[in-house]
Design an enzyme around this catalytic site. Structure first.
Site, PDB file in Angstrom:
ATOM      1  N   HIS A 125      17.945  83.828 -16.710  1.00 43.46           N
ATOM      2  CA  HIS A 125      18.703  83.317 -17.852  1.00 43.46           C
ATOM      3  C   HIS A 125      19.526  82.087 -17.465  1.00 43.46           C
ATOM      4  O   HIS A 125      19.515  81.070 -18.169  1.00 43.46           O
ATOM      5  CB  HIS A 125      19.614  84.428 -18.381  1.00 43.46           C
ATOM      6  N   GLU A 126      20.234  82.174 -16.342  1.00 41.01           N
ATOM      7  CA  GLU A 126      21.106  81.067 -15.937  1.00 41.01           C
ATOM      8  C   GLU A 126      20.303  79.830 -15.546  1.00 41.01           C
ATOM      9  O   GLU A 126      20.665  78.705 -15.890  1.00 41.01           O
ATOM     10  CB  GLU A 126      22.011  81.510 -14.783  1.00 41.01           C
ATOM     11  N   HIS A 129      19.130  77.852 -18.516  1.00 45.39           N
ATOM     12  CA  HIS A 129      20.107  76.896 -19.060  1.00 45.39           C
ATOM     13  C   HIS A 129      19.912  75.513 -18.442  1.00 45.39           C
ATOM     14  O   HIS A 129      20.005  74.490 -19.127  1.00 45.39           O
ATOM     15  CB  HIS A 129      21.529  77.380 -18.766  1.00 45.39           C
ATOM     16  N   GLU A 188      22.159  80.296 -25.894  1.00 45.27           N
ATOM     17  CA  GLU A 188      22.071  81.576 -25.193  1.00 45.27           C
ATOM     18  C   GLU A 188      20.770  82.300 -25.527  1.00 45.27           C
ATOM     19  O   GLU A 188      20.121  82.871 -24.655  1.00 45.27           O
ATOM     20  CB  GLU A 188      23.275  82.462 -25.563  1.00 45.27           C
TER      21      GLU A 188
END
Length: 267
Positions: A125-126, A129, A188
């Site tokens: 997920h990070e 980004h 997100e």
């Protein structure tokens, strides 16, 4: 008169935003990126260096080996780039990735991400980004929003509107609730979608992302309503992650057939 002042300002702002939204995210969403990758990488480098000075860095060899193992498997399915991974000794339940190739994991997260698959869900997920240029978007949007509000205040003052300051404050509140916060939630969700794919390609079970957010929901309390948050609610996030499982599972099954290092959490 007020309507005649604000309407052209809004129209000019919309035209300016549209002119800048010339990029597309990996999921096809329009993006406004005002900075080069080199500029963002420099910003990431400076920010990461500051964090390493401000935060306590973990010296636990087993913990560092575990986190680096997961990071290496995730980075192995990314475009070639050197990633620096640091474990911060802090109770924060958090992790991040910065442009330029930097990953930070707080030890507090490891009590919630119970195994390598769940940790991979966070890292995927990070890193997503970064791949989707979300930092660039946030910086760009912040600059555009600030400029727009300044122009509105100047315009109101020039026409002698007595309540110019109040109107500007209301405009700032509206911008935050209806523009900045929903945009953050959009980022997100995009990172969730991309992150599940990344972890699956790296050979981590995508279903662990659902278990992770159930753990996050239990660990958090007093979270703000979804409308007033930059993050989706836990229930919204879990629903979206469930929807991604059908596409992610085949990637995971294919990845499992390859020989991969097993990342074991220290006891």
């Amino acid at each position: 008169m007020l309507k005649r002042i604000i309407t052209p300002a809004i129209a000019a702002g919309v035209l300016l935003l549209t002119a800048c939204a010339t990029h597309q995210s990996p999921t096809g969403r329009s993006q406004m990126l005002m900075h080069s990758e080199a500029e963002m990488a420099q910003l990431g480098q400076v920010s990461f260096a500051q964090l390493k000075q401000q935060e306590k860095v973990s010296q636990d060899p087993a913990l560092n080996a575990y986190v680096n193992c997961v990071a290496e498997r995730i980075s192995g399915v990314l475009p070639p780039q050197q990633w620096e991974v640091v474990v911060f000794d802090s109770p924060q339940v958090n992790a991040f990735a910065l442009p330029g190739g930097y990953i930070g994991v707080y030890t507090g997260l490891l009590g919630v991400a119970e195994n390598a698959d769940q940790l991979a869900a966070v890292m995927g997920h990070e890193v997503a980004h970064v791949l989707a240029h979300h930092s660039n978007e946030k910086v760009s949007r912040s600059q555009m929003t600030g400029t727009g509000l300044q122009l509105l205040n100047i315009g109101l003052a020039a026409y002698g509107v007595e309540s110019a300051a109040t109107i500007t404050q209301l405009a700032a509140l509206g911008t935050n609730v209806f523009f900045t916060l929903p945009y953050g939630r959009e980022q997100e969700t995009e990172a969730d979608i991309m992150g599940v794919e990344l972890m699956a390609r790296a050979g981590f079970d995508p279903e662990a992302s659902i278990a992770l957010w159930h753990n996050m929901a239990k660990a958090s309390s007093g979270a703000p309503p979804e409308m007033l948050s930059t993050h989706p609610s836990h229930s919204t996030r879990i629903k979206e992650l469930n929807a991604q499982q059908q596409a992610a599972k085949p990637l995971y099954q294919a990845a499992r057939q390859q020989s991969r290092t097993v990342c074991r959490a220290p006891k």
